[in-house]
Scaffold this motif. Structure first.
Motif, short mmCIF file in Angstrom:
data_model
loop_
_atom_site.label_atom_id
_atom_site.label_comp_id
_atom_site.label_asym_id
_atom_site.label_seq_id
_atom_site.Cartn_x
_atom_site.Cartn_y
_atom_site.Cartn_z
N PHE A 144 -6.94 7.18 10.00
CA PHE A 144 -7.30 5.76 9.98
C PHE A 144 -6.73 5.06 8.75
O PHE A 144 -6.22 3.94 8.84
CB PHE A 144 -8.84 5.64 9.99
N ASN A 145 -6.78 5.74 7.61
CA ASN A 145 -6.26 5.14 6.36
C ASN A 145 -4.77 4.84 6.48
O ASN A 145 -4.30 3.78 6.05
CB ASN A 145 -6.49 6.09 5.18
N TYR A 161 -1.19 -3.05 7.12
CA TYR A 161 -1.21 -3.94 5.95
C TYR A 161 0.22 -4.25 5.47
O TYR A 161 0.57 -5.38 5.16
CB TYR A 161 -2.01 -3.27 4.84
N ALA A 178 0.85 -1.20 0.00
CA ALA A 178 0.00 0.00 0.00
C ALA A 178 0.88 1.25 0.00
O ALA A 178 1.87 1.31 0.74
CB ALA A 178 -0.90 -0.01 1.22
N LEU A 214 -1.38 9.42 2.80
CA LEU A 214 -2.46 9.01 3.70
C LEU A 214 -2.30 9.63 5.08
O LEU A 214 -1.20 10.01 5.48
CB LEU A 214 -2.47 7.48 3.84
N ILE A 217 -4.29 1.78 8.83
CA ILE A 217 -4.63 0.51 8.19
C ILE A 217 -3.59 0.14 7.12
O ILE A 217 -3.15 -1.02 7.04
CB ILE A 217 -6.06 0.60 7.57
#
Lengths: 341, 98
Positions: B46-47, B54, B38, B43, B50
């Motif tokens: 929360f993004n 990831y 990712a 970002l 995450i």
């Protein structure tokens, strides 16, 4: 599409309008709660159209399916439509069947036959299921007409294969109270294995096969078949979420947004079963199966865009019918309550 | 017990250790398709959390996905029950007919 309406998802990097995800969530929630299925055949091509790479479409769908099925299963359980014992008995052998089906796929792949064989087997099965559902519906109607002429009331399904299958008395004989079925444990086990085998072979969730199998082979009432199917879909969804999560193919933000739409959708779909007759659900299920079959045939003919649009149109039309049925039924119930006061 | 041909065994084990991943890479999809990372550069909040999870801890990411999905399912289910109950529909029984 205006840029201010578009978000970029953090993991896959796909840019999408979140309203599309909410609408998709509503549609699949309504139909999933109404028919008792995960709806992978609807969500996966839709997410693919929206720009998700296929593995992300499958993983995101499975994860969202687990959350959505919790909502529908809770509601069906409160209505008394979930036979957890039956669901677990079938699920255990369903998993074994999926593994056997997947191994057959690997074998067919080595022979170079996987793609065409799988798609045509899928088409044949969808055709047969659709045909069975329509045959049952029209036979039931003619039975009802002749019974009305005689002044009697016909009971149960018009197609009664389960009665023959219940004659198999290999121990242990088990009673499933919610489904009101008493049969050899090997019957749900065998049906679970068969459904799992086909699901593994065809690469689908299995709800499309499990619902008619519960009705015609086990002998469940339609509502219990829907509720029990959703219970197994929920467990399968969590397993799918785990395996696709470990492979890094879940877009969590998309799952959360879709669940916001699926929550009211699942509630509407589940409550609609309260107002629409079991045979009405079966008839609409038969139509849905035929639409799914047409989309698979179009895919086989390399007409992928047309296939996806068939799915989207069918999903929109069915969702609308279920929502209208739910609103009419709810209005009738509220009017009747007011009249009683 | 003294093992025979220790050097040959060691060589065979080393060959297997090197050849297995090579074989897997040769037979599977291209690396670019199998490994996804990712992009966290733009970002936040929360993004970012995450996406970082990831990239760094796949098991924890998976468990959080499952936990968030389950909790959202339960919470939204309860919320919808409350809303539908407030409309006045009876959600305690199902009188559907076949």
């Amino acid at each position: 599409m205006h840029e201010w309406l578009t978000i970029t998802l953090p993991i896959s990097g796909v840019s999408i309008n979140p309203l599309l995800l909410v609408l998709l969530g509503i549609a699949v929630g309504v139909l999933g709660g109404f028919f008792g299925m995960g709806g992978a055949w609807m969500v996966t091509p839709a997410l693919n159209i929206f720009g998700f790479p296929m593995p992300f479409a499958v993983g995101t769908d499975l994860c969202h399916m687990a959350g959505k099925s919790i909502i529908s299963t809770r509601r069906h359980a409160k209505f008394g439509n979930v036979d957890a014992k039956l669901g677990l008995a079938m699920l255990a052998f369903d998993v074994v069947g999926i593994e056997c089906g997947a191994r057959l796929v690997m074998y067919l792949e080595r022979l170079g036959l996987a793609g065409p064989v799988i798609r045509w087997v899928y088409v044949i099965f969808l055709f047969l299921i659709g045909l069975l559902v329509f045959y049952d519906f029209f036979k039931k109607r003619s039975l009802e007409k002749s019974a009305a002429a005689n002044g009697s009331v016909p009971g149960g399904s018009a197609v009664r294969w389960h009665e023959t299958l219940h004659k198999i008395k290999i121990p242990p004989i088990v009673r499933f109270n919610v489904a009101q079925v008493e049969c050899s444990l090997w019957l749900p086990a065998g049906v679970g294995f068969l459904v799992g085998f086909l699901a593994g072979l065809l690469g689908i969730g299995g709800g499309l096969l499990m619902m008619p199998a519960l009705v015609y082979m086990i002998g469940c009432p339609t509502y219990v078949a829907v509720g029990t199917d959703l219970f197994t879909v929920m467990l399968a969804g969590f397993y799918g979420a785990f395996t696709y999560g470990m492979k890094g193919r879940i877009e969590l933000l998309a799952v959360i947004i879709m669940l916001l739409g699926a929550a009211p959708g699942a509630q509407v779909g589940t409550i609609a079963t309260k107002y629409i007759r079991g045979y009405g659900i079966r008839l609409m299920f038969g139509c849905t199966v035929f639409f799914a079959m047409i989309s698979v045939i179009l895919k086989q003919l390399q007409m992928n865009t047309a296939a996806s649009w068939v799915v989207m149109t069918a999903v929109s039309a069915m969702t609308l019918v279920v929502i209208v049925g739910m609103i009419k039924g709810a209005a009738r119930e509220l009017r009747a309550r007011r009249a009683l006061r | 017990m003294k093992r025979k041909f220790p050097a040959i065994r060691a060589l065979a084990c080393t060959a297997v250790l090197f050849l297995l991943p090579l074989g897997a890479l040769a037979s599977g999809e291209k690396e670019g398709k199998l490994v996804h990372v990712a992009d966290t550069r733009h970002l936040s909040g929360f993004n970012l959390y995450i996406a970082d999870l990831y990239n760094t801890n796949r098991l924890l990411f998976t468990l959080e996905c499952i936990a968030i999905t389950a909790l959202m399912g339960l919470f939204l289910g309860l919320l919808m029950d409350w809303i539908v109950g407030a409309i006045g529909l009876d959600l305690s029984k199902h009188e559907g007919q076949e």
